[in-house]
Design an enzyme around this catalytic site. Structure first.
Site, PDB file in Angstrom:
ATOM      1  N   SER A  85     -10.353  -0.274   6.557  1.00 34.87           N
ATOM      2  CA  SER A  85      -9.532  -0.187   5.304  1.00 34.87           C
ATOM      3  C   SER A  85      -8.841  -1.400   4.666  1.00 34.87           C
ATOM      4  O   SER A  85      -8.693  -1.555   3.643  1.00 34.87           O
ATOM      5  CB  SER A  85      -8.541   0.929   5.393  1.00 34.87           C
ATOM      6  OG  SER A  85      -9.425   2.060   5.318  1.00 34.87           O
TER       7      SER A  85
ATOM      8  N   SER B 224     -10.008   1.934   2.337  1.00 34.15           N
ATOM      9  CA  SER B 224      -8.994   2.693   1.599  1.00 34.15           C
ATOM     10  C   SER B 224      -8.073   1.827   0.802  1.00 34.15           C
ATOM     11  O   SER B 224      -7.147   2.499  -0.205  1.00 34.15           O
ATOM     12  CB  SER B 224      -8.397   3.638   2.388  1.00 34.15           C
ATOM     13  OG  SER B 224      -7.480   3.175   3.456  1.00 34.15           O
TER      14      SER B 224
ATOM     15  N   LYS C  62       0.758  -1.160   0.131  1.00 35.32           N
ATOM     16  CA  LYS C  62      -0.045  -0.150  -0.028  1.00 35.32           C
ATOM     17  C   LYS C  62       0.755   1.258   0.090  1.00 35.32           C
ATOM     18  O   LYS C  62       1.753   1.022   0.797  1.00 35.32           O
ATOM     19  CB  LYS C  62      -1.039  -0.083   1.276  1.00 35.32           C
ATOM     20  CG  LYS C  62      -2.018   1.129   0.969  1.00 35.32           C
ATOM     21  CD  LYS C  62      -3.006   0.909   2.428  1.00 35.32           C
ATOM     22  CE  LYS C  62      -4.131   2.016   2.518  1.00 35.32           C
ATOM     23  NZ  LYS C  62      -5.058   1.806   3.383  1.00 35.32           N
TER      24      LYS C  62
END
Lengths: 478, 477
Positions: free
Chosen positions: B177, B153, B78
């Site tokens: 997320s 997210s 990420k």
């Protein structure tokens, strides 16, 4: 201005003191003063994204020692908070400090004021990180030096118990002495290791309510503290007498003019949005650890002062002077063991030794037993005080056995009445004018004759004995 | 053999048996990415050069017999996790060119295992959002149906795993997320107990809630990746000082005799009937496997969402204050005074949602409002922890949905932030209480979109959750 007598000032001090840890509060960077800009910082103290603070345990221990040395209650559970504001010298845009649960609270210390001993309350002591420094440069504009970012500080907040510039200075000096005793900071004021914000308001004597206060920031010498307070006090009184009001604001003390100038008003002040720093665990102290810290604190100035007054017969004022510096106090105690009259020793210390001694850069150049010898010789009348002064100066240059020195240089006091009387008669003969004046009742005229006798003895005559003999001789002429 | 179809466990075996090399596997993944990521948009940046070097190194380690479970495995990181020498942008214009001079703890762990980083995954800017539509750079599409969002997210991380563009990915979970995008894309996502994985090098959104975790195709893979990233880090003061058992040991021991809880608040108003049906069916399956199930209540749940938004936004307002244009990252071109430098930089550098949260948080912390918002939220936090603890006195895990709905259509919710926030209702209590939870597929809705099942456990009960998750996964096969 007469009105000024109707007012009193109310002062509280916030003292920032840089702790003497080798590394910063939240990372492993060194704290050395004066390094090239941005050579003592890492991603953590520069607030790079993703970095996290790790508390330096020694910072906590040092702060607790400061608290213990100033009679504070030590929190067994404490936390760190973020103080949020934007400024280019603050990389994270928040300073990690302590808000509602400081490490130390409810302390006090004693100062020697005009009216004797006075207790000044200490509201709290908390730990925090220093910010960086802005460097202004003609070529590049304003630049940021992050070397100081994360240098550990304690902030010591006093109660508004201080009522004069002298008391403020005495408090600051006392605090400095105590901190130096604990060994947690070098308290070097020129390097900014110890600096002070002064909160000051005035009120008519006898009124209970505090007036509106102003804050003067970053005063880093005893003189500036004294002068800034005197100026600001006068300014506030004059303002009120003119029918004006005091505005709560931060003021800057200008060293050159000795005046204070408005920096920012309260309404421009930041809302710091304090909240507990979620990156840091609460600080929990065990009883064992607290005991260990308490045991590590040396005997502090107030306790020593008490001994000096009670056992050695010193005045509180003299005791305060000697105990202000652990080096002079240790020295005094070592020397006092070797003399029967510590009071004489104390006088020698204060009048002679402490004038030669530079606390920040040197040691006392005379062995304590040698100074004790000087005191002993003074006490027994073997030397007089002007000789003592000479001896101390000589030993400071070249330390040796004081008795030997006095003997070798033939500095022993002349107590021989016959010899002294011969000098007296000679002086009386040579000074008919002074003798006449004395006869007319001008007692001071004897001083001139006395001086001549003393110089005849090369300063070694016993002054008390000379005075007695001379008075007798002169009175006989009446 | 189609390399990109293999699980981490399967690929690892083949690598160690030298049936395939890491360089081959890495190239296979880049080919797959080349083919599909133009459409999916899971990656915000590829790191081909680094990846091939790491793959060569991995092959060397395998040859020398020094292979570990993740050696040579291609994965995605990420974009809010710092990778030294590779831009770490948090999908924000603010950090578009930010190249961190250090590796995150988990990056070091991955490098230590000789895992192969394919690239950085798209996300909502600074991890704020539930659809990955808040990325400053691109929209990521849900591989199941490309008119749908992948969730957020960690949308890029979930989409890449679902699209077989990485063997696994790492994500971060502040309020769901990892779990919600895993649910939306039909993969496995694990949010570990707070303090299990170091946050050192994770660009902070909300420090007291953030936790890094894996997104994988199987429950077993989640255990394998967690083995690599769990552990104490003295550089993160919130990292718990404890040792962790091998998460794969006992994985297949089954759930017979366990006791699970169904909190009624998780099945109330707002839940889509298809989601409810799928999760209740999952509960039945657990029952069939020998799990006793009780209905329970989490009374404080109704305050969880507002408490979450107050706490996370407050912390974010402070964490993101450092992006001021002074030292790194974006700086506005034009400014006169210092205040303009701050204002212009932050106005131009941050996206709308980030600014919204910063304003929310600054307000909640400001003098005069602190007690009503931030302090109250902390009190709610205590209540929620208490409610959960009570349940875990008698239960091994909680069965719940991950989100009230399946994946939204792209653009469907962007106009209404409140409606978007409501989608986090089932995941945020877990972060507030610092608990572990696993998200895994448990069926589909009427449109064929995956429904996510969430298993929540008490602190450090990852092994129980993985065991339950594995049993459920086998059952569905």
């Amino acid at each position: 201005m007469n009105m000024i007598k109707d007012y009193e000032m109310v002062i509280g001090l916030e003292v920032h003191c840089e702790l003497g840890t080798k590394t910063k509060i939240f990372c492993g960077c060194p704290t050395t003063f004066g390094a090239e800009p941005n050579t003592q910082c890492c991603p953590v103290c520069m607030g790079m994204p993703g970095t996290l603070p790790v508390l330096n345990k020694q910072v906590v221990e040092y702060a607790i020692k400061a608290g213990m040395a100033t009679n504070c209650t030590i929190a067994k559970f404490s936390k760190q908070d973020r103080k949020n504001y934007f400024y280019p010298d603050l990389p994270k845009a928040y300073q990690i400090s302590q808000y509602d649960l400081p490490l130390c609270e409810h302390g006090w210390l004693e100062i020697e004021g005009e009216n004797g001993t006075k207790k000044i309350g200490i509201t709290r002591i908390h730990i925090e990180e220093d910010a960086g420094k802005l460097v202004h440069n003609d070529e590049y504009g304003t630049m940021v030096d992050c070397n100081r970012c994360g240098v550990p500080l304690i902030e010591i907040v006093s109660e508004p118990d201080i009522r004069s510039a002298e008391e403020a200075v005495a408090y600051f000096k006392k605090l400095r002495a105590i901190i130096l005793y604990t060994g947690i900071s070098d308290c070097k004021m020129q390097e900014g290791s110890m600096r002070c914000d002064v909160n000051l308001s005035v009120r008519k004597k006898g009124t209970g309510k505090f007036g509106t206060r102003t804050e003067m920031k970053n005063l880093n010498s005893f003189t500036f503290i004294q002068k800034a307070i005197e100026y600001e006090y006068k300014r506030q009184v004059e303002e009120l007498e003119k029918g004006g009001t005091i505005i709560q604001e931060t003021r800057r003390y200008d060293q050159a003019s000795g005046k204070t100038y408005s920096m920012r008003k309260k309404e421009d002040a930041n809302d710091y949005r304090y909240f507990p720093d979620p990156d840091l665990a609460p600080i929990v102290m065990s009883d064992e650890k607290l005991k260990e810290l308490r045991d590590s604190i040396p005997t502090l100035p107030d306790e020593r002062k008490k001994t000096y007054v009670d056992s050695y017969g010193l005045t509180p004022y003299d005791a305060e002077l000697i105990t202000n510096d652990m080096a002079t106090a240790d020295y005094f105690e070592a020397a006092a063991e070797k003399t029967a009259n510590p009071k004489i020793l104390a006088n020698l210390m204060i009048a002679e030794v402490m004038k030669l001694y530079d606390a920040e850069n040197g040691a006392i150049a005379i062995a304590p037993e040698h100074l004790a010898q000087v005191a002993e010789m003074l006490r027994s009348g073997e030397i007089n005080s002007s000789v003592a002064k000479k001896v101390v100066k000589a030993l400071w240059e070249h330390d040796e056995d004081a008795c030997e020195y006095v003997r070798a240089n033939d500095l022993g006091q002349i107590n021989d009445e016959e010899l002294l009387m011969s000098y007296i008669r000679e002086a009386i003969e040579k000074n008919p004018k002074s003798v006449e004046d004395y006869k007319k009742g001008k007692v001071a005229a004897a001083k001139a004759i006395m001086g001549q006798v003393m110089s005849k003895t090369k300063g070694r005559g016993n002054p008390i004995l000379i005075d007695t003999l001379l008075t007798k001789a002169l009175d006989a002429l009446k | 053999m189609n390399i990109t179809e293999l699980s981490v466990r399967e690929l690892s075996e083949k690598l160690q048996k030298k049936e395939v090399s890491s360089v081959e596997a890495t190239k296979a993944y880049f080919e797959k990415i080349e083919k599909t990521d133009g459409e999916i948009g899971a990656y915000v940046r590829l790191t081909q050069d680094v990846a091939l070097k790491q793959a060569e190194q991995a092959d060397k380690a395998i040859a020398e017999g020094k292979a570990t479970a993740l050696t040579g495995i291609p994965y995605g990181m990420k974009d809010n996790i710092c990778t030294k020498g590779s831009v770490t942008s948090c999908a924000s214009k603010m950090l578009e060119n930010f190249n961190p001079p250090y590796d995150a703890f988990v990056t070091k762990k991955m490098n230590g295992e000789n895992a192969v980083m394919l690239g950085k995954m798209n996300m909502d800017e600074f991890a704020m959002g539930s659809t990955t539509e808040n990325s400053a750079f691109k929209v990521t599409k849900n591989p199941v149906r490309t008119d749908r969002v992948p969730g957020g997210s960690s949308g890029g991380s979930a989409a890449a795993v679902a699209a077989k563009e990485a063997a696994f990915t790492l994500g971060s979970d502040t309020g769901g997320s990892i779990r919600q995008p895993a649910a939306f894309c039909g993969v496995v996502g694990l949010k570990p107990t707070y303090g299990t994985v170091s946050r050192n090098g994770l660009v902070a959104f909300a420090s007291s809630l953030d936790q890094i975790g894996p997104l994988t195709r199987t429950v077993e893979d989640a255990a394998v990746v967690l083995n690599a990233i769990a552990g104490h880090d003295p550089l993160d003061s919130t990292s718990v000082d404890r040792t962790y058992d091998d998460f794969t040991v006992g994985l297949k021991d089954g759930v017979k005799g366990m006791r699970a809880a169904l909190p009624k608040e998780y099945f109330g108003e707002g839940i889509h009937p298809d989601v409810k049906a799928a999760v209740l069916k999952a509960a039945e399956e657990f029952q069939k496997m020998g799990v006793a199930i009780d209905e329970v209540s989490i009374p404080a749940m109704e305050y969880a969402l507002p408490a979450y938004y107050v706490i996370s936004s407050s912390e974010a307002s402070s964490n993101l204050a450092r992006f001021d244009g002074v030292r790194y990252g974006y700086r506005a071109d034009s400014y006169e005074e210092m205040d303009d430098l701050y204002k212009n930089t932050r106005s131009e550098g941050f996206g709308k949602e980030v600014k919204r949260r910063i304003m929310l948080g600054s307000f909640a912390l400001s003098s005069g409002y602190y007690d009503a918002y931030y302090k109250k939220a902390l009190q709610v936090r205590t209540l929620i922890i208490r409610d959960f603890n009570k349940i875990f006195e008698n239960h091994d895990f909680i069965i719940s949905p991950v989100a009230p709905t399946t994946a939204y259509k792209i653009g469907e919710k962007t106009a209404d932030p409140i409606e978007m926030y409501l989608g986090d209702i089932y995941t945020v209590p877990v972060n507030i209480a610092g608990l572990p939870a696993i998200s895994m597929p448990c069926g589909f809705d009427g449109d064929g979109m995956p429904v996510g099942l969430q298993l929540i456990g008490k602190v450090f009960s990852e092994k129980t959750l993985l065991r339950a998750g594995w049993a459920f996964e086998q059952n569905g096969r």
